[in-house]
Motif scaffolding. Structure first.
Motif, mmCIF file in Angstrom:
data_model
loop_
_atom_site.group_PDB
_atom_site.id
_atom_site.type_symbol
_atom_site.label_atom_id
_atom_site.label_comp_id
_atom_site.label_asym_id
_atom_site.label_seq_id
_atom_site.Cartn_x
_atom_site.Cartn_y
_atom_site.Cartn_z
ATOM 1 N N PHE A 19 0.833 -1.200 0.000
ATOM 2 C CA PHE A 19 0.000 0.000 0.000
ATOM 3 C C PHE A 19 0.868 1.250 0.000
ATOM 4 C CE2 PHE A 19 -3.241 -2.972 1.179
ATOM 5 C CZ PHE A 19 -4.433 -2.405 0.751
ATOM 6 N N THR A 20 0.257 2.353 -0.470
ATOM 7 C CA THR A 20 0.925 3.648 -0.502
ATOM 8 C C THR A 20 0.055 4.670 0.223
ATOM 9 O OG1 THR A 20 1.956 3.142 -2.631
ATOM 10 C CG2 THR A 20 1.840 5.456 -1.988
ATOM 11 N N VAL A 21 0.667 5.490 1.071
ATOM 12 C CA VAL A 21 -0.036 6.593 1.725
ATOM 13 C C VAL A 21 0.043 7.792 0.784
ATOM 14 C CG1 VAL A 21 -0.191 8.054 3.765
ATOM 15 C CG2 VAL A 21 0.639 5.692 3.990
ATOM 16 N N LEU A 22 -1.095 8.139 0.166
ATOM 17 C CA LEU A 22 -1.108 9.212 -0.830
ATOM 18 C C LEU A 22 -1.208 10.591 -0.208
ATOM 19 C CD1 LEU A 22 -3.458 7.691 -3.560
ATOM 20 C CD2 LEU A 22 -0.965 7.652 -3.469
ATOM 21 N N SER A 23 -1.909 10.695 0.907
ATOM 22 C CA SER A 23 -2.024 11.974 1.603
ATOM 23 C C SER A 23 -2.306 11.703 3.072
ATOM 24 C CB SER A 23 -3.139 12.838 1.001
ATOM 25 O OG SER A 23 -4.402 12.238 1.191
ATOM 26 N N GLY A 24 -2.062 12.712 3.905
ATOM 27 C CA GLY A 24 -2.254 12.517 5.338
ATOM 28 C C GLY A 24 -1.205 11.578 5.904
ATOM 29 N N ALA A 25 -1.573 10.841 6.938
ATOM 30 C CA ALA A 25 -0.654 9.904 7.581
ATOM 31 C C ALA A 25 -1.456 8.753 8.165
ATOM 32 C CB ALA A 25 0.143 10.604 8.681
ATOM 33 N N VAL A 26 -0.799 7.604 8.311
ATOM 34 C CA VAL A 26 -1.456 6.448 8.915
ATOM 35 C C VAL A 26 -0.559 5.879 10.010
ATOM 36 C CG1 VAL A 26 -2.624 5.873 6.753
ATOM 37 C CG2 VAL A 26 -0.492 4.710 7.353
ATOM 38 N N THR A 27 -1.198 5.105 10.876
ATOM 39 C CA THR A 27 -0.508 4.441 11.969
ATOM 40 C C THR A 27 -0.429 2.950 11.698
ATOM 41 O OG1 THR A 27 -1.357 6.055 13.561
ATOM 42 C CG2 THR A 27 -0.590 3.960 14.456
ATOM 43 N N LEU A 28 0.707 2.346 11.996
ATOM 44 C CA LEU A 28 0.811 0.890 11.992
ATOM 45 C C LEU A 28 0.624 0.422 13.432
ATOM 46 C CD1 LEU A 28 1.449 -1.838 10.656
ATOM 47 C CD2 LEU A 28 3.874 -1.387 11.136
ATOM 48 N N ASN A 29 -0.474 -0.275 13.663
ATOM 49 C CA ASN A 29 -0.766 -0.795 14.997
ATOM 50 C C ASN A 29 -0.409 -2.279 15.068
ATOM 51 O OD1 ASN A 29 -2.170 1.636 16.081
ATOM 52 N ND2 ASN A 29 -3.605 1.163 14.432
ATOM 53 N N GLU A 30 -0.096 -2.746 16.242
ATOM 54 C CA GLU A 30 0.202 -4.155 16.475
ATOM 55 C C GLU A 30 -0.487 -4.613 17.753
ATOM 56 O OE1 GLU A 30 1.913 -6.346 14.693
ATOM 57 O OE2 GLU A 30 2.631 -4.982 13.138
ATOM 58 N N GLY A 31 -1.049 -5.841 17.703
ATOM 59 C CA GLY A 31 -1.552 -6.441 18.932
ATOM 60 C C GLY A 31 -3.023 -6.240 19.197
ATOM 61 N N ALA A 32 -3.352 -5.841 20.426
ATOM 62 C CA ALA A 32 -4.718 -5.898 20.940
ATOM 63 C C ALA A 32 -5.712 -5.059 20.147
ATOM 64 C CB ALA A 32 -4.734 -5.466 22.408
ATOM 65 N N ARG A 33 -5.277 -3.958 19.542
ATOM 66 C CA ARG A 33 -6.223 -3.098 18.836
ATOM 67 C C ARG A 33 -6.619 -3.659 17.475
ATOM 68 N NH1 ARG A 33 -4.677 2.537 17.880
ATOM 69 N NH2 ARG A 33 -6.923 2.917 17.801
ATOM 70 N N CYS A 34 -5.893 -4.657 16.994
ATOM 71 C CA CYS A 34 -6.145 -5.195 15.659
ATOM 72 C C CYS A 34 -7.180 -6.315 15.701
ATOM 73 C CB CYS A 34 -4.832 -5.696 15.050
ATOM 74 S SG CYS A 34 -3.603 -4.368 14.850
ATOM 75 N N ASP A 35 -7.685 -6.679 14.527
ATOM 76 C CA ASP A 35 -8.715 -7.710 14.434
ATOM 77 C C ASP A 35 -8.195 -9.026 15.021
ATOM 78 O OD1 ASP A 35 -11.132 -8.869 13.780
ATOM 79 O OD2 ASP A 35 -10.535 -9.339 11.729
ATOM 80 N N GLY A 36 -8.959 -9.603 15.927
ATOM 81 C CA GLY A 36 -8.539 -10.835 16.587
ATOM 82 C C GLY A 36 -7.598 -10.610 17.750
ATOM 83 N N GLY A 37 -7.272 -9.354 18.029
ATOM 84 C CA GLY A 37 -6.407 -9.048 19.170
ATOM 85 C C GLY A 37 -4.946 -9.357 18.940
ATOM 86 N N ALA A 38 -4.542 -9.543 17.679
ATOM 87 C CA ALA A 38 -3.146 -9.872 17.396
ATOM 88 C C ALA A 38 -2.806 -9.434 15.979
ATOM 89 C CB ALA A 38 -2.904 -11.370 17.562
ATOM 90 N N GLY A 39 -1.510 -9.449 15.666
ATOM 91 C CA GLY A 39 -1.073 -9.090 14.320
ATOM 92 C C GLY A 39 -1.065 -7.593 14.099
ATOM 93 N N GLY A 40 -1.084 -7.197 12.831
ATOM 94 C CA GLY A 40 -1.014 -5.785 12.500
ATOM 95 C C GLY A 40 -2.315 -5.257 11.926
ATOM 96 N N CYS A 41 -2.481 -3.946 11.963
ATOM 97 C CA CYS A 41 -3.613 -3.265 11.336
ATOM 98 C C CYS A 41 -3.229 -1.812 11.129
ATOM 99 C CB CYS A 41 -4.898 -3.399 12.154
ATOM 100 S SG CYS A 41 -4.818 -2.700 13.827
ATOM 101 N N VAL A 42 -4.072 -1.070 10.429
ATOM 102 C CA VAL A 42 -3.745 0.300 10.038
ATOM 103 C C VAL A 42 -4.733 1.275 10.668
ATOM 104 C CG1 VAL A 42 -3.507 1.885 8.092
ATOM 105 C CG2 VAL A 42 -2.785 -0.507 7.854
ATOM 106 N N GLY A 43 -4.215 2.327 11.298
ATOM 107 C CA GLY A 43 -5.035 3.435 11.759
ATOM 108 C C GLY A 43 -5.067 4.497 10.672
ATOM 109 N N LEU A 44 -6.260 4.791 10.147
ATOM 110 C CA LEU A 44 -6.376 5.672 8.988
ATOM 111 C C LEU A 44 -6.326 7.162 9.326
ATOM 112 C CD1 LEU A 44 -9.070 3.745 6.889
ATOM 113 C CD2 LEU A 44 -6.600 3.894 6.472
ATOM 114 N N ASP A 45 -5.611 7.529 10.370
ATOM 115 C CA ASP A 45 -5.329 8.933 10.672
ATOM 116 C C ASP A 45 -4.147 8.957 11.618
ATOM 117 O OD1 ASP A 45 -5.312 11.654 10.963
ATOM 118 O OD2 ASP A 45 -7.059 11.753 12.269
ATOM 119 N N GLY A 46 -2.949 9.031 11.040
ATOM 120 C CA GLY A 46 -1.735 8.977 11.846
ATOM 121 C C GLY A 46 -1.312 10.321 12.383
ATOM 122 N N ARG A 47 -0.294 10.282 13.207
ATOM 123 C CA ARG A 47 0.225 11.481 13.860
ATOM 124 C C ARG A 47 0.801 12.447 12.827
ATOM 125 N NH1 ARG A 47 4.079 9.712 18.263
ATOM 126 N NH2 ARG A 47 2.073 9.159 19.234
ATOM 127 N N GLY A 48 0.380 13.704 12.912
ATOM 128 C CA GLY A 48 0.926 14.741 12.038
ATOM 129 C C GLY A 48 0.345 14.759 10.642
#
Length: 247
Positions: free
Chosen positions: A56-85
């Motif tokens: 994937f490519t972030v075209l504008s704005g920013a995203v967060t890479l999350n790991e663990g409890a916040r992701c689907d199933g409570g494990a692995g990685g997922c994306v926060g569609l509004d990152g810092r800055g």
């Protein structure tokens, strides 16, 4: 005298029929599949913001890479569609497109959840959009469905066609699977595309993105190989179709 050999003619016809049948079977079953659950990104380490995605490519704005409890199933990685800055208006898109043909059925499947942050300032609802980037502007796509609900034909009016003007998403919404599907009427290329309107740095969470492209008359490699083999057998048989017999 020269005598024709019916058996060889029959063999040639059978070989040609096998080739065409195999080609048709390959076309009907041709499938492209894209899938990404974001596990393993950045060596399994969370980052905010993050841009080094494999697919994937972030075209504008920013995203967060999350790991663990916040992701689907409570494990692995997922994306926060509004990152810092990022400042809001995040656009997140597949880096490489998938081809489709006339009659192809294209289906996007993804899991999304509210930001699920526990800070009081984060308890705000978000809006997001999901859909496709089309290479073929002006095409009419048929059998468009959103989560299985038929919304009828749609004209691809811009390079990016997102369905809806923003899906509302409560901050505490659980992980939910959504689908967008259509049947193509022309050839083209698509990319999955996501957009968040969040501006507080804690946007919707995205996981388990997949795109299937099925059918559309594009033979699989095995179909082409069988077709070539079949026509090769046909040619060989025809070269031997006349047998010289002494008078």
């Amino acid at each position: 005298m020269i005598r024709k050999t019916p058996r060889l003619r029959a063999a040639a016809l059978a070989a040609a029929t096998l080739a065409v049948t195999a080609l048709g079977a390959g076309a009907a079953q041709a499938t492209q599949v894209f899938s990404d659950n974001f596990n393993g990104e950045n060596g399994g380490v969370a980052a905010d913001p993050y841009t080094g995605f494999a697919n994937f490519t972030v075209l504008s704005g920013a995203v967060t890479l999350n790991e663990g409890a916040r992701c689907d199933g409570g494990a692995g990685g997922c994306v926060g569609l509004d990152g810092r800055g990022g400042g809001g208006g995040t656009e997140f898109e597949m880096s490489n497109g998938l081809n489709y043909g006339v009659g192809s059925v294209v289906t996007l499947t993804y899991d999304i959840a509210g930001n699920n942050h526990d800070c009081p300032a984060c308890a705000t609802d978000d809006e997001y959009e999901a859909g496709f980037v089309f290479s073929n502007i002006g095409e009419t796509i048929n059998d468009v469905t959103l989560d299985g609900i038929d919304v009828g034909p749609t004209v691809v009016s811009t390079g990016i066609d997102l369905f809806g003007t923003g899906f509302p998403l409560p901050f505490n919404d659980p992980w939910t699977t959504h689908t967008i599907s259509f049947t193509a009427t022309d050839v083209g290329t698509i990319k999955a595309h996501f957009r968040s309107f969040s501006t507080d740095g804690v946007g919707p969470l995205l996981d388990n993105v997949s795109v299937d492209v099925t059918g559309g008359g594009v033979p699989e490699p095995a179909g082409w190989a069988l077709m070539i083999l079949g026509f090769g057998a046909t040619g060989a048989a025809l070269r031997r179709r006349r047998t010289v017999v002494a008078a």
